[in-house]
Motif scaffolding. Sequence first.
Motif, short mmCIF file in Angstrom:
data_model
loop_
_atom_site.label_atom_id
_atom_site.label_comp_id
_atom_site.label_asym_id
_atom_site.label_seq_id
_atom_site.Cartn_x
_atom_site.Cartn_y
_atom_site.Cartn_z
N SER A 39 14.51 30.01 13.54
CA SER A 39 14.22 29.35 12.15
C SER A 39 13.17 28.18 12.38
O SER A 39 13.03 27.70 13.35
N ASN A 40 12.67 27.93 11.13
CA ASN A 40 11.50 26.89 11.22
C ASN A 40 11.85 25.94 10.05
O ASN A 40 11.10 25.19 9.68
N PHE A 41 13.12 25.99 9.59
CA PHE A 41 13.35 25.29 8.22
C PHE A 41 13.36 23.75 8.75
O PHE A 41 13.42 22.81 7.97
N LEU A 42 13.54 23.30 9.97
CA LEU A 42 13.69 21.91 10.40
C LEU A 42 12.68 21.43 11.24
O LEU A 42 12.58 20.56 12.01
N ASP A 43 11.27 22.17 11.20
CA ASP A 43 10.43 21.62 11.81
C ASP A 43 9.68 20.40 11.67
O ASP A 43 8.96 19.84 12.30
#
Length: 700
Positions: free
Chosen positions: A444-448
């Motif tokens: 996932s990249n939601f917390l980048d």
Amino acid sequence: MKIVKECKGLPLAIKAIGGVLNKKERKKDAWEIVMKSFYKLSSSEVLPALRLSYMDLPSYLKPFFLYCSLFPEDHRISRADITRMWLAEGFVKAEGIDVAEAYHEELIARNLLQVVDVNRYYEEQDFLMDLRCKMHDLVRDMAISMTQGEHIFGRPQQHTEGASLKPRRLSIISGDEDEDALELKEIPLRSLLVFNGPWTRREIQGDLFDKLKYLRVVNLRRTFIERLPDSIGKLIQLRYLDLSGTEIAELPDSLCNLQNLQTLFLRGCRNLTKLPKDLPHLKELQHICVSQSEYTGEADVMMPAGTRELVKLQTLDSFTIYDIGHNNGGEGPHNDDEVGCNIHELGSLSHLKYLRIQRLERVQSGAEAKKAMIQNKIHLRSLGLWWSKRDLEYSSRIDIPPEEVKMKQMEEVFEEFRPPSSLQVLDVYGFGGRELPSWMMPTSNFLDNLLYLELCKVKFITRLPSLGHLPQLKKLRVVDNQGIVSIGPEFLFGERERRGRGIFPKLEFLLFEWMKVWEEWSDGMERKEGKSRVTKIGDAGGGGKSLDILPRLRKLRLNSSFRLRTLPGCLVHVRELTLLNCYTLEYLWNLLALQSLNVVNCGALKDMTNLGASSLTQISFRFYYDVSVENNMEALRSVKITDETLLIIHGPPGFASKCSVEDGPYTPIIHRFPRVQVFEDIKHIFSYTQSTSETRIQPT
């Protein structure tokens, strides 16, 4: 060098001039102009460098700077407070919190504000992502001299009235006055700030606000008042009201007449049980903080039904879910006598930047959680997700796992709180499931953009996800778990490292605490002394390509990890290591950059090989039991030291006699260190300093 010389070696002057030069081009001509200005002010009664730093401020920035002088000497000025006060005063537009924070940063860059509580900020993260600063007393004196009568300090009647006196702001800084000190006439004050509160009689005289009808800012934090007069509702210009830490038990209904109110701070008001039911009528409200504890965020004060109408809200530090046992099918209270609201009321609050949701165990399904529309809040910076009331004690009863159905329900709810990519702070407390949501996984990249992550009392998860892929993460805290036995390479490596990114590239602080069954921490790498790189094909799927691992990790704390036996070899960049109650840890090695080591009650530790051979400046051991002494002192035989290394030992009663400089059993070990301080419990017994010419013992 000429500029430094003119500062006469005064650090404050040098910093002030440095702040001016920081904003100039790095060219000789630009710096010579600064030098000439400095000479012109050299005869000033105010330190010339400070006056120059003020004169160099852009005109738009001067009011922001002068406002900071309203706070007492050495007061820790909260960025969250001061920026919202600036907004209320009208220094920037109502929607300009980002602009206000940028101006705050500029004052820091110019050395007019000094950052304090650095360690606290470094290791923890306030919900509001707060930062605290203070003004040097000479800087403050200079600022006060520039206010030209617009600021009053202390009792207004102490100041001589005259045509030049145009008071706009009153700062009362005294612990000795009572309410009679405020003999105010009708004056056009815009800000009233009270510190060390004068109101020892528990209430404000009823006509005070009738006299101060132009107020925009009222700060009564930590005064002793128990009630506000109804006349508060007449302050139609009021935009900022802070009653945090007071004895207020109830707010008057007239508060809901304040149609321009933007900020309402009620943190730490332990007697407060409810908010006025008409609070949602205050359409300009942007910031509400109602947590009962200023430190833990705990709150039972519920937002009133209709909170969804506060569409300009940016800060909501305690949104407590209404008790599902009383909420009639999940829609919240049905009559005016009830308080509280349910999670669907968050759906329309699209401007939220800081949000903490409490009592999530009352959310019954993922479908219900989805109504909060967290992912659509594209401005969200800080998110707290709490499944139970936060307390400060570790209670054995909450170690019992929930029923399987309840676990699955919690996992389903958590999955629906998928955040927007803007998120910078995520604080999870009391989650009772076994699996963390998919949006925390490396695919996932939601917390980048995440800077800070805390997983507290997430007791029943059995493994940590790979977090090494998070490109911006600076602080990670994992506290109170009873399911994780091993942390392996998967914690570091995930699919996204194959794209060439480093592993935890910006992590600076790492804490593991109360990991009750944790036994092993492994990086899975081929261990080569002095290396912190993946060198084996397949370790991170990099095809043999080297990847930096934890290149910026500075502080590591392991607290009450009772069964942990080993540390990985990838900690070569750690500068400060604290070990507390790690009973079974035997070896430390390969901590090549270590500067400070603090060991408390780690009785099995007996070998410390290859620790900071050229950097170690302080080692501190604290023994609570005799059994710890032998192993730990043996470990000191193996540690490499520098000419500056200080050894501090807190031993049990009688320990000092074994450290005799002449013939104690630990004398050879003591002689290895250039400086030693020995305590028995907290009592200082002696200090030992060794040099090439003498050995000196200093009894106390």
